[in-house]
Design an enzyme around this catalytic site. Structure first.
Site, PDB file in Angstrom:
ATOM      1  CE  LYS A   1       2.871  -6.035  -0.435  1.00 20.40           C
ATOM      2  NZ  LYS A   1       2.282  -4.758   0.059  1.00 20.40           N
TER       3      LYS A   1
ATOM      4  CB  SER B   1       4.739  -2.220  -1.048  1.00 25.38           C
ATOM      5  OG  SER B   1       3.614  -2.470  -0.244  1.00 25.38           O
TER       6      SER B   1
ATOM      7  CB  SER C   1       0.982  -0.813  -0.582  1.00 27.60           C
ATOM      8  OG  SER C   1       2.136  -0.049  -0.297  1.00 27.60           O
TER       9      SER C   1
END
Lengths: 455, 455
Positions: free
Chosen positions: B88, B163, B187
């Protein structure tokens, strides 16, 4: 400097608990007699000084008889046994009303002793009563509380300083030889300095806060007020629940005199008096350091942010439901305190950690730091401006200016009475490295002979 | 339920790293081939899904050749060796630009790997690129970032959730078999559920956050996204830097189904689907519990207060100096976040401690708690209202509603893909006791056979 006595002096003025403890053990005095002497001194002096807010002769004398009974049985709980002691009224006691100096708690009777009180009791001390605290300990002057203003033993028109106002006045005037105080920005050391006695703020978290009404949880400390450093050390051992470790092999001390401008303006005469005292104590070891000059303002801001947010967190419901029960000045401080933002608080926590690290580095170069405890002498009760040199400055900001950095960083620091300026006591503050409470107390107990003490 | 594939599926769709690891060791495939398969899948699918924001074939293939060389030398670093993995883009990598999804960092190249990346690298994994994060990870939809919106592999008009938007889309679509995500309010688990893959948020502080851009430091977690629980467990071992402890002697599980109304409205069809899956998994062990009903709202408020204050503390200077560089929605959230008061933050910290204690008590009665991961299926990109039953509700609040309590309390929780509703994936969340990550992963690895998996 000559030996002088305050206008208002009681039985224990200048007395060492070591002498008293020896007399108790020799049978030349009893705890009941000492307790009665304290009660008599309080009866005579308290109407002027307003140091005690609750005293119960029956409760105190019962404790004294118990201590004497233990002596008679040959039981010895240590130097506090049978010794009258005063407890600041923001510390819970199961047998005395505890008001925290506030109308919100005007009839509050705690169900339990604070842990520090419990330890003092288990050491055989006689809790003679509760002493005036600035309302919720939120003020360094000691002149705003449910019970009004405490008065300075050297001039009753003047403040004691605060917030441990009554505890310092009670010891300095000789009503009792020992007292408990609390210190969040200087609240033990400030009144100790302004009243002319010894006040010690230990390292953060070395004395448990259970049962002590919080002001700001990351800055609160409990500690002793006494006539002598050695007395403070003995009481600290009981409060901390452990014996002090013997000091390591002595070597030459490295002592840093904090450049006076670092924390703000200092009365010139006071500066001279305190600096001379430091020179007498430390001689050649004393060297000026300006290491704090750049960070002093940031430390003050950081402490203020932490203190404000934490103080309002304690009082939010009372501010919402019964704001009229606060003293106006305290209420106004709390209103400002509610405005601190969460992110500012988080930043202040991070800064606090950085300042602690900076102090750890500084104490690689020094064993002790010293400064005036308070840069002015006691002002008149309720005065909020004072002239220092050519400047009019805020009394509250001034009295806190030299002490609060050591709450922020949690370092042990002690205020010593080093004489008088214009008839009023002044204090020398000595600061030790983190956790070096035992060293600080032992070194200063050896070096420091009270200038104003009797004994 | 039949085996279905997303509209957009790559080489690794449903693949287990255990199978892949065996093939690597048998010599039937090389790391370079797997890496090339990942690069080809990305090239084919990423223009639609926007899961990856930075990919460097040369960098990835160099790592793959190194892994193959180690295999050739007989060196085995464990199951991640030679395996393509996505990271990420709020996690620092020294060899890829790391933007945190923000224009503030559009050309930022970290000097060091995050500690979790370093561990994955030391385990021989091939870091194939960086995946889209919602701007600064501050949003659960995955459709606002410097690089735009990530797209759901099952319907590219829909959000991935966030996210960790790109990491979930990359695994769910089969571009890679493994990815790293972060989880502050859900997330990892939210996009895992909405994209139909496994996402695991470990116990708080079990995986180090060094080098991970903070969202809210008391709530942030790093964890794995994978096709299978066992794959997530193997990656977790590497991230945590320790082997899982063997589960204690198995006894009958006690599993609490969290009464659905506790955390807010749930789509009726989704509820039925997830509840049936839980019944299939746990059978008689499953019992409804309404223990969270009374505290759910308080937990949500507490998390929000902590998250807001901590998030603004990270961004205060950027908000002052360059507010225009934030996505408008993120900026508006930060503006609101700046308003949290210090005392409220302090209260929230105290509440967090109380909720943790309440969960410790609840887990005396249960081994696992279960609920839907997200109460709705993926909504359209940029939609902010969704109809659930008779109610129009806020998309962001809805997707966070069932996950954030486990960030507040720091408990390990995993989202499992348990089929589809109206063609879109739905997730079952399983929560373990504090620190019982190993037990949770091992139990679910045994019980759970992916319904949608290939492999």
């Amino acid at each position: 400097m000559s030996l002088v006595k305050p206008t208002h002096a009681g039985y224990f003025f200048g007395q060492s608990i070591i002498t008293l403890a020896a007399r108790l053990r020799a049978g030349s005095v009893t705890s009941v007699e000492l307790t009665q002497a304290a009660l008599d001194s309080i009866e005579r002096l308290n109407p002027v000084l307003n140091a005690f807010v609750h005293v119960d002769a029956a409760v105190a004398l019962a404790q004294a008889r118990k201590a004497d009974a233990l002596f008679a049985q040959g039981q010895d709980l240590g130097p506090l046994q049978g010794m009258p002691i005063a407890v600041k009224d923001n510390i819970d006691t199961f047998d005395y009303i505890t008001t925290y100096g506030s109308a919100h708690f005007d009839r509050f009777k705690p169900s339990h002793d604070a842990l520090c009180v419990q330890r003092v009791r288990e050491a055989g001390a006689v809790i003679i009563g509760k002493t005036l605290t600035h309302e919720f300990a939120y003020g360094p002057t000691g002149d705003r509380s449910l019970q009004g203003a405490a008065r300075n033993p050297w001039d009753a028109r003047c403040i004691t300083g605060g917030s441990s106002a009554g505890s310092a006045a009670a010891v300095a005037s000789g009503m009792v030889p020992l007292a408990l105080g609390t210190d969040t920005g200087g609240s033990i050391r400030i009144p100790a300095a302004l009243c002319g006695t010894v006040g010690f703020k230990p390292s953060f978290a070395s004395v448990p806060l259970d049962g002590v009404f919080p002001l700001a949880s990351s800055l609160d400390h409990v500690g002793p007020i006494a006539n002598h450093v050695e007395d403070a050390r003995l009481l600290f051992e009981v409060l901390a629940g452990r014996a002090c470790q013997p000091a390591a092999t002595p070597r030459a001390l490295r002592v840093g005199w904090i450049t006076c401008a670092s924390f703000g303006p200092v009365d010139a005469e006071l500066h001279q008096q305190v600096y001379q005292a430091a020179q007498q104590l430390f001689g050649e070891a004393l060297q000026e350091t300006d290491a704090l000059q750049k960070i002093a303002a940031g430390m003050k801001d950081t402490l203020q942010t932490l203190q404000r947010a934490e103080a309002f967190a304690v009082h939010a419901e009372r501010m919402r439901d019964a704001p009229h029960k606060f003293d106006q000045e305290v209420r106004e401080r709390l209103e400002v305190s509610s405005e601190v933002r969460g992110w500012q608080y988080i930043r202040a926590q991070a800064s606090q950690a950085q300042y602690k690290a900076a102090m750890a580095r500084l104490f690689e170069d020094y064993d002790l730091l010293v400064s005036p405890t308070v840069p002015i002498t006691a002002t008149q009760v309720n005065a909020r401006q004072v002239r220092v040199g050519e400047q009019d400055i805020d009394v509250r900001a001034a009295v806190l200016s030299h002490t609060s950095a050591w709450n922020l960083t949690g370092l042990p620091s002690i205020s010593l009475p080093v004489g008088h300026v214009r008839g009023m006591p002044v204090g020398l503050q000595v600061i030790g490295a983190a956790g070096a409470d035992d060293h600080l107390l032992q070194v200063m107990s050896q070096l420091f002979v009270p200038i104003t003490g009797g004994g």
